[in-house]
Enzyme design. Sequence first.
Site, PDB file in Angstrom:
ATOM      1  CD  GLU A 193       0.886  -1.551   7.960  1.00  0.00           C
ATOM      2  OE1 GLU A 193       0.599  -0.761   8.895  1.00  0.00           O
ATOM      3  OE2 GLU A 193       1.301  -1.161   6.848  1.00  0.00           O
ATOM      4  CG  ASP A 237       0.554  -4.115   2.078  1.00  0.00           C
ATOM      5  OD1 ASP A 237       0.626  -4.951   2.996  1.00  0.00           O
ATOM      6  OD2 ASP A 237       1.365  -3.176   1.935  1.00  0.00           O
ATOM      7  CE  LYS A 284       3.421  -5.839   3.787  1.00  0.00           C
ATOM      8  NZ  LYS A 284       2.893  -4.755   4.668  1.00  0.00           N
ATOM      9  CD  GLU A 319       8.273  -0.175   7.074  1.00  0.00           C
ATOM     10  OE1 GLU A 319       7.323  -0.932   6.783  1.00  0.00           O
ATOM     11  OE2 GLU A 319       8.403   0.963   6.592  1.00  0.00           O
ATOM     12  CG  ASP A 350      -0.373  -0.072   2.525  1.00  0.00           C
ATOM     13  OD1 ASP A 350       0.866  -0.185   2.606  1.00  0.00           O
ATOM     14  OD2 ASP A 350      -1.122  -0.015   3.527  1.00  0.00           O
ATOM     15  CB  SER A 351       4.583   1.701  -0.234  1.00  0.00           C
ATOM     16  OG  SER A 351       4.762   0.561  -1.047  1.00  0.00           O
TER      17      SER A 351
HETATM   18  O1  KIV Z   1       3.614  -1.079   1.587  1.00  0.00           O
HETATM   19  C1  KIV Z   1       4.803  -1.435   1.539  1.00  0.00           C
HETATM   20  O2  KIV Z   1       5.533  -1.184   0.589  1.00  0.00           O
HETATM   21  C2  KIV Z   1       5.335  -2.199   2.667  1.00  0.00           C
HETATM   22  C3  KIV Z   1       6.808  -2.454   2.675  1.00  0.00           C
HETATM   23  C4  KIV Z   1       7.502  -1.223   3.104  1.00  0.00           C
HETATM   24  C5  KIV Z   1       7.160  -3.619   3.494  1.00  0.00           C
HETATM   25  O3  KIV Z   1       4.605  -2.566   3.533  1.00  0.00           O
END
Ligand code: KIV
Length: 279
Positions: free
Chosen positions: A115, A83, A113, A182, A44-45
Amino acid sequence: MKNTTATFQKMKDNHEKISMLTCYDYSTAKLMENAGINGILVGDSLGNVMQGYEDTLPVTMEEMIIYGRSVARATHDTMVVIDMPFMSYQVSIEQALTNAGRLMKEGHANAVKLEGGAAVCPQIKAMTDAGIPVMAHLGMTPQSVNAFGGNKVQGKTAEAAKRMLDDAYKIQEVGAFSVVLECVPAPLAALITEKLSIPTIGIGAGSETDGQILVYQDMLGMFSDYVPKFVKKFAELGQQMTDAFTAYDQEVKAVSFPDKDHEFQKMTNPEVLEELKEL
Ligand code: KIV
């Protein structure tokens, strides 16, 4: 050979390092696949590097699905993890499971993924029970940037380090197949890696995690809004791209592009042009 959760586990067991990068589009994912990268995270970056938001909070499920399936279409051997965006899994177990299912069915993910530690264990359990592999994420979890008061290294105090190890055991217990660490002090990340039987993937967590991940625009020198200390630039493509855009701009304006090599001349009935001139 497809990289699967079993491949990741085997790599940890054999002390082989796992390479991961973020990616959000078809063309770049193909290049990563050709380079032999083990796993792609459609992170989600993308809210930061693709959409220009200050943080990842505005990213939606629909966006994760669109970017995710673009990457999935490019990959054969590379594992694709998508994510779960902010508030797609925190509200209830049912909603979390529904959304994880959408990322698998509509985004064509191989895994999802999310968090968090103990707080999201019921969600991780429900997903793994449903056959959805889950990568967890501890340390500086960007969706909690407001709670942390900024992007800060996590796990520095004895209490925070203990809590992180405890969270790591808990997410492993409920079935996560790996965990991203992270912005964690390297000695703590090394200890968590040693204690866990599942692979750890580090970003700003030193060299002793089982694998590494970076945001691809960061490692290619394409994103300059904010460059964290842990980023190594493996190329300066941002400068190369700017040079290419400048050259294009100049050639278009000087009418030196397109030249004869980059145009089509032949027409079946060129004489029609004379007729057309009369219209
Ligand atoms: O969203 C993302 O890119 C991440 C990485 C920084 C692990 O969660």
